[in-house]
Design an enzyme around this catalytic site. Structure first.
Site, PDB file in Angstrom:
ATOM      1  N   ASP A 134      -8.949   0.051   2.463  1.00  0.00           N
ATOM      2  CA  ASP A 134      -9.081   0.464   0.992  1.00  0.00           C
ATOM      3  C   ASP A 134     -10.459   0.056   0.411  1.00  0.00           C
ATOM      4  O   ASP A 134     -10.857   0.661  -0.302  1.00  0.00           O
ATOM      5  CB  ASP A 134      -7.987  -0.432   0.440  1.00  0.00           C
ATOM      6  CG  ASP A 134      -6.529   0.495   0.792  1.00  0.00           C
ATOM      7  OD1 ASP A 134      -6.592   1.427   1.425  1.00  0.00           O
ATOM      8  OD2 ASP A 134      -5.500   0.314   0.117  1.00  0.00           O
TER       9      ASP A 134
ATOM     10  N   THR B 151      -3.301   5.018  -4.066  1.00  0.00           N
ATOM     11  CA  THR B 151      -2.135   5.849  -3.265  1.00  0.00           C
ATOM     12  C   THR B 151      -0.858   5.642  -3.998  1.00  0.00           C
ATOM     13  O   THR B 151      -0.099   6.491  -3.877  1.00  0.00           O
ATOM     14  CB  THR B 151      -2.200   5.244  -1.901  1.00  0.00           C
ATOM     15  OG1 THR B 151      -2.043   4.152  -1.699  1.00  0.00           O
ATOM     16  CG2 THR B 151      -3.165   6.003  -0.958  1.00  0.00           C
ATOM     17  N   THR B 152      -0.576   4.399  -4.507  1.00  0.00           N
ATOM     18  CA  THR B 152       0.735   4.246  -5.276  1.00  0.00           C
ATOM     19  C   THR B 152       0.482   4.937  -6.854  1.00  0.00           C
ATOM     20  O   THR B 152       1.572   5.487  -7.215  1.00  0.00           O
ATOM     21  CB  THR B 152       1.063   2.659  -5.417  1.00  0.00           C
ATOM     22  OG1 THR B 152       0.739   2.085  -4.165  1.00  0.00           O
ATOM     23  CG2 THR B 152       2.367   2.277  -5.936  1.00  0.00           C
TER      24      THR B 152
ATOM     25  N   ASP C 138       1.082  -1.000  -0.010  1.00  0.00           N
ATOM     26  CA  ASP C 138      -0.005  -0.165  -0.082  1.00  0.00           C
ATOM     27  C   ASP C 138       0.785   1.321   0.095  1.00  0.00           C
ATOM     28  O   ASP C 138       1.740   1.305   0.977  1.00  0.00           O
ATOM     29  CB  ASP C 138      -0.867  -0.068   1.065  1.00  0.00           C
ATOM     30  CG  ASP C 138      -1.736   1.165   1.396  1.00  0.00           C
ATOM     31  OD1 ASP C 138      -2.636   1.307   0.278  1.00  0.00           O
ATOM     32  OD2 ASP C 138      -1.603   1.723   2.377  1.00  0.00           O
TER      33      ASP C 138
END
Length: 531
Positions: free
Chosen positions: A399, A97-98, A64
């Site tokens: 998530d 998020t990445t 994550d």
């Protein structure tokens, strides 16, 4: 006359040293890009995991982006901006998020080549602003509207979010569980609002992730206090949540009382017994048979003597309930917290079919099920064979819940698998040809930067990235805008038919935040250190 004419030309021929500005900007871009490159290998379902080890021996295994970057100790300010960018995406959408960091890194790389070619940083920053607005329009054009009643679409999008996690093999269990939990807390009066604080995740060691369950009720990660032989199961429970102490009162200031003989000692003990007995009788008189006691920092919330009397009155006791859990508990039980014994009335109690102590793994929990007029809350009991797996299952579940929150807020889905990025890249490149001058050149460069997502997805899956991205461009040029990379089959397919979907909000938020962060880095021309 000749001497007079020559004077202005000497004034205009001034040399400005921009080396320091270029060095600062170059250092900022290089630092931020190195952070993006560090998490790039974690992108997608075939992305690698990172093992993060802290100085105190704490170990986390995750892929994550927000978790990885939040644990990095970054010193360079521009590098920290990328960690904050990931945190912003986590707050806005919960997923991607990445992606947002990898996008920002690619945009910075293109910006660096533009600056080297002589483009002004302000021109590049303004082009990015226009590009972000246009990219969001392209994404809206690809979006497919959905309804919350369409449970299958919600499960598909939650599965897509879980497929890139360490616990991806359990996505068939966790995705429907996350959807059911989220839908159970949506208030019909506010259908576009989902508060994730209404979903409580309890982690318990033992078993496997397969044993994770959604509980329609309440769970306490502690055993019932039956030191004095109190009950461990109550049917037709009447539950009170109390914020006062069932123990003898103490003086407000630190004082010592000197007792000189046994008669006085007996009298003190007798008074204490009568005081506690009086409280227990009032509690029993209201019909209460389950007592949830808030943790106290001033004195013991319960003593052995009060537990003894409560056990005799056949009242099940759960002590040391945390203060920040009280709101969730009272909302779930549809009852009121009681701050004083004088206010202990039947109308402040909650009602449930069963309250029981259950053995789970190597410990015990207290379960309250069959709550009457239960509030809009949900509890998920996460299980796992070790703490690393449980923590990662918790993060993955969060998530998935965030993805459903995105769909509740903005009810549109788009294809995944790099399809939106290629479509944006191609449409923005076509738009750049209609523009003129430096802006056209900048937008063309930044449009190409968006191809980093499908390129990285293919690279992480062990495919040939150049061949895959070229074929993807070819298919999108033919109008197949939902064509993306199917990393499981290792080929290009219509990604919507493969059920690889994500909320529109994740992609729009990622492109907007990445462009905003890159613009900010481009506009910095000096770093001033203040002591």
């Amino acid at each position: 006359m000749a001497a007079v004419a020559a004077a202005p030309s000497r004034k205009t021929e001034t040399y400005t040293d921009t080396k320091r500005r270029d060095d600062v900007r170059g250092a900022n871009i290089s630092s931020a890009r190195s952070v993006a490159d560090a998490v790039r290998t974690s992108l997608g379902p075939r992305g690698m995991d990172k093992m993060i080890s802290s100085g105190d021996g704490d170990v986390i295994i995750t892929n994550d982006g927000a978790t990885i970057l939040s644990r990095m100790s970054l010193l360079q300010p521009a590098a920290r901006m990328l960690a904050e960018l990931s945190r912003s995406q986590d707050a806005a959408a919960g997923d991607g998020t990445t992606t947002v960091v990898v996008l920002a890194g690619s945009l910075l790389r293109r910006a660096q080549s533009l600056l080297a070619a002589g483009a002004h940083p302000t021109a590049a920053a303004d082009s990015l602003h226009r590009l972000a607005a246009r990219a969001v329009e392209v994404l809206h054009g690809m979006a497919i509207p959905i309804e919350l009643s369409d449970r299958d679409s919600l499960v598909k999008s939650a599965s897509t979010a879980l497929n890139s996690k360490v616990v991806s093999q359990y996505s068939s269990l966790l995705a429907p569980l996350a959807v059911d939990a989220a839908l159970s807390v949506v208030d019909p009066a506010h259908p576009d609002l989902l508060d994730l604080r209404d979903i409580r995740i309890i982690k318990k060691l033992g078993g496997t992730v397969d044993d994770t369950e959604l509980v329609r009720g309440l769970i306490f990660d502690k055993k019932a206090s039956h030191a004095a032989g109190g009950p461990s199961r109550i049917e037709n429970a009447k539950i009170a949540v109390i914020q006062f102490q069932v123990s003898p009162p103490k003086t407000d200031i630190e004082q010592s009382v000197i007792v000189s003989d046994y008669a006085q000692m007996d009298r003190i003990l007798r008074e204490e017994r009568n005081y506690i007995l009086g409280m227990v009788k009032k509690i029993k008189a209201s019909g209460c048979n389950v007592l949830l006691i808030q943790k106290s920092i001033l004195r013991d919330a319960v003593t052995d003597l009060s537990l003894h009397y409560l056990a005799k009155a056949k009242i099940l006791v759960v002590k040391d309930v945390e203060r920040d859990e009280i709101e969730f508990i009272t909302k779930t039980l549809n009852c009121l917290p009681i701050a004083n014994i004088e206010h202990f009335r039947e109308d402040k109690l909650g009602y449930a079919d069963v309250v029981e102590e259950v053995s789970v793994g190597d410990g015990k929990i207290v379960k309250i099920i069959g709550i009457k007029d239960m509030g809009r809350t949900a509890t998920v009991l996460v299980r796992g064979s070790n703490q690393l797996v449980i923590d990662e299952a918790d993060r993955s579940l969060h998530d998935a819940l965030c993805v459903i929150r995105c769909l509740v807020n903005k009810r549109f889905l788009i294809a995944g698998g790099g399809a939106p990025e290629i479509e944006m890249s191609m449409q923005l490149a076509a738009w750049a040809k209609e523009l003129h001058g430096m802006e056209s050149y900048c937008i063309k460069e930044f449009a190409d930067a968006l191809e980093v997502i499908p390129y990285t997805l293919a690279e992480n899956a062990g495919l040939n990235p150049i061949a895959i991205v070229t074929e993807l461009r070819n298919r999108h040029a033919k109008g197949e805008k939902n064509t993306g990379i199917n990393v499981r089959k290792g080929q290009i397919t219509n990604i919507l038919e493969e059920n690889v979907v994500q909320p529109l909000l994740v992609s729009t938020s990622a492109i907007s935040l990445a462009c905003e962060c890159v613009r900010m880095i481009l506009k910095i021309d000096d770093i001033v250190t203040v002591r």
